[in-house]
Design an enzyme around this catalytic site. Sequence first.
Site: not given
Ligand code: AMP
Length: 283
Positions: A34, A37, A61, A186
Amino acid sequence: MLIFKEIAPLQKELQRLNAQGLSIGFIPTMGALHNGHLSLVNIAATHCNVTICSIFVNPTQFNDKDDLERYPRTPEHDIMLLQQAKCDILFMPGVEDMYANVTIPSFELGYLNQILEAAHRPGHFDGVAQVVYRFFDIIKPTKAFFGSKDYQQVMVVRRMTQLAGFSTEIIACPIIREKSGLAMSSRNSLLSEAEKAEAEKISAYLSEALNGLDTTSIEQQLEITTAQLLNIHHSRLDYLVFANPDTLEPITHWQANQPVMVLVAVFIGKIRLIDNMVKHPRG
Ligand code: AMP
């Protein structure tokens, strides 16, 4: 965008880029991408010559098997979004590539592995430290970009990086929110329309909570905000804490010259959401 599913050809390409003296910006993700990311990809591009994003739903995790199974997976859409964002390289390894025949050290994460997310998701940060270690070992990025939505995770990654002796610089990036204020995640795609409308209240309550500290004690404000969060339909609260943004130690008496943050983990139905906000001292 180059797409690699295996380590050896990726490393060959990285060697070629390193030989040209190019800096490598790395953005690890679990996919179902989204704008949160994509903001990391954009920030990485302003810091580094080459951007590399990974998509890997890391089983180690997840402490809840159902959560792992239900985690959204949208690889084709992700590839399209990364191409539009002008990401240079996408790495999509399989579980075998990441974990078969490799020894990964375990890291003494200390206090960070006892509080908040760690207290409610035992083993979660050991898995995070492990997977980020593995990625850093494969990629050796110049800088790596993480979202502040997962605030404690950024601190864990910094600690792992220091303990492992990687030279990678960790960059914490701002939380991207929907117009409603809901932090992009997500997991939001797993909410029904009605649940999403309820989830949209969370950020407003956090912002009220920080503003409230100007006139209300921490103790009273915790009561008020807890009641608001529990009033959300089908909600269940894992934690709500005011903490020192540098250490994540809880703040029980706040003074206006101190930075303070509020962190929350709340279930809306079956979906667990986290969010946080920081208040900096005025002046
Ligand atoms: P994930 O796919 O949830 O493991 O997230 C991958 C990276 O994207 C991680 O560093 C999250 O902190 C970052 N991330 C997820 N959602 C957001 C958001 N709303 N704003 C900024 N970074 C995000």
